[in-house]
Design a protein around this motif. Structure first.
Motif, mmCIF file in Angstrom:
data_model
loop_
_atom_site.group_PDB
_atom_site.id
_atom_site.type_symbol
_atom_site.label_atom_id
_atom_site.label_comp_id
_atom_site.label_asym_id
_atom_site.label_seq_id
_atom_site.Cartn_x
_atom_site.Cartn_y
_atom_site.Cartn_z
ATOM 1 N N UNK A 8 0.789 -1.211 0.000
ATOM 2 C CA UNK A 8 0.000 0.000 0.000
ATOM 3 C C UNK A 8 0.828 1.271 0.000
ATOM 4 N N UNK A 9 2.051 1.221 -0.599
ATOM 5 C CA UNK A 9 2.896 2.400 -0.567
ATOM 6 C C UNK A 9 3.255 2.908 -1.958
ATOM 7 N N UNK A 10 2.611 2.394 -2.993
ATOM 8 C CA UNK A 10 2.823 2.949 -4.316
ATOM 9 C C UNK A 10 2.096 4.289 -4.397
ATOM 10 N N UNK A 11 2.437 5.069 -5.432
ATOM 11 C CA UNK A 11 1.891 6.412 -5.535
ATOM 12 C C UNK A 11 0.379 6.458 -5.546
ATOM 13 N N UNK A 12 -0.242 5.555 -6.287
ATOM 14 C CA UNK A 12 -1.700 5.554 -6.391
ATOM 15 C C UNK A 12 -2.349 5.244 -5.049
ATOM 16 N N UNK A 38 -4.749 7.417 -2.552
ATOM 17 C CA UNK A 38 -5.995 6.865 -2.018
ATOM 18 C C UNK A 38 -6.044 7.019 -0.499
ATOM 19 N N UNK A 39 -4.895 6.821 0.143
ATOM 20 C CA UNK A 39 -4.800 6.990 1.596
ATOM 21 C C UNK A 39 -5.154 8.424 1.981
ATOM 22 N N UNK A 87 2.739 8.453 5.480
ATOM 23 C CA UNK A 87 3.245 7.649 4.344
ATOM 24 C C UNK A 87 4.756 7.489 4.313
ATOM 25 N N UNK A 88 5.494 8.410 4.938
ATOM 26 C CA UNK A 88 6.954 8.237 5.029
ATOM 27 C C UNK A 88 7.282 6.955 5.783
#
Length: 330
Positions: free
Chosen positions: A66-70, A74-75, A133-134
């Motif tokens: 869950x850490x790709x750009x898309x 979404x997050x 997200x970091x």
């Protein structure tokens, strides 16, 4: 990514935290007894921070996905849809009752440039979600649980040393003061799955009750009664101590035999926990408006609590309906 789910006893804990904050703010309006509530609301706030860190990290702890750009976009979208509409409504209410200096304060609050009154917490939580997200990217890079937890612990210690609690400015909107508490919650996600009920143990009940006594003894009234210490602002900056206490407390409650069951079966606390976000944001401007017109403290307390709960429920229902319509039309 694992889906998070509501846990009944945690909802009750949220309800308790919200009640503590509401009670502290109401008592603080009294000229005679207000000093005895100094910092007591913070006890609930630090509990909220632990849970925020825990539930932010829990869905990502297993695989680090869950850490790709898309998915990061979404997050952010999900967090914005959950927080911003409620926050905006509360800011409008606060402006209408005259607690914001001007309408320009509304966008400044939304971008975390300001945090007047109890809105300091919103600036902090929004900043935490902005940088979270970091930690997800780091989770993707560091797969072993142990090494990742050690990294979180190292960041926690560094933040606590670089920004010691003794230099804390009351109601600061700077994230670095509170980052250790959020990190405690994130570490807790690796230490225990609070969503799963552990076998009940009486020793956990006893230990949890003991910690509750410790927390109670930290409040101004009991510090004065037991130790003869005059009430003051001592409790305001004890987020590190209370963060550790709540992190341990959540594990103990999860493993307890009786406390967890009581919390799970308490419908009132669960209900308050479900609306705790809306209730937290709305109660303060409502309290301000009520206190201006009602000087009787017991009556003011009852009216404030009742009106805050009603308004929180209405706002929650309206926004829930709005999100449903958006999903249907999307």
């Amino acid at each position: 990514m694992q889906a998070t789910k509501r846990v009944q006893w945690i909802e009750s804990c949220r309800g308790i935290f919200c009640c503590m904050i509401l009670a502290a703010h109401i008592i603080a309006t009294n000229e005679t007894y207000g000093i005895y509530a100094n910092g007591c609301g913070k006890i609930g706030v630090w509990g909220f921070m632990i849970l925020s860190g825990y539930f932010a990290m829990r869905p990502y702890m297993e695989s680090g996905d869950g850490v790709c750009g898309k998915q990061i976009l979404c997050y952010y979208k999900n967090r914005a849809l959950k927080i911003i509409p409620v926050y905006l409504c509360a800011l409008i209410v606060e402006f209408l009752v005259g607690m914001l200096p001007s309408w320009t304060s509304v966008p400044l609050h939304l971008v975390t440039a300001q945090g007047i009154g109890h809105f300091w917490y919103m600036a902090v939580i929004l900043r935490f979600y902005a940088v979270f997200p970091v930690f997800l990217i780091l989770r993707k890079l560091i797969r072993p649980h142990r090494i990742y937890v050690l990294l979180l612990a190292a960041i926690l210690v560094c933040a606590a040393v670089l920004f010691p609690y003794t230099g804390y400015v009351e109601n600061s909107i700077r994230l670095y003061w509170y980052l250790p508490v959020f990190l405690m919650g994130m570490i807790l996600a690796f230490a225990a799955d609070l969503r799963q009920a552990a076998p009940g143990r009486r020793t956990a009940d006893i230990a949890a009750a003991g910690l509750l006594c410790v927390v109670a003894c930290m409040t101004p009234p009991l510090r004065q009664l037991l130790f003869g210490i005059e009430p003051g602002s001592w409790l305001q900056n004890k987020y590190l101590y209370l963060g550790v206490i709540w992190a341990v407390m959540f594990v103990l409650i999860r493993e307890s035999r009786h406390i967890r069951i009581v919390l799970e079966n308490n419908r009132v606390l669960r209900f308050l926990g479900e609306i705790s976000f809306e209730l937290y944001l709305l109660h303060y401007p409502i309290l301000h408006g009520i206190c201006v017109n009602i000087r009787n403290m017991p009556l003011c307390s009852i009216v404030t609590a009742a009106l805050s709960i009603v308004c929180a429920c209405i706002l929650r229902l309206l926004l829930k309906k709005g999100r449903y319509i958006i999903r249907r039309t999307a």
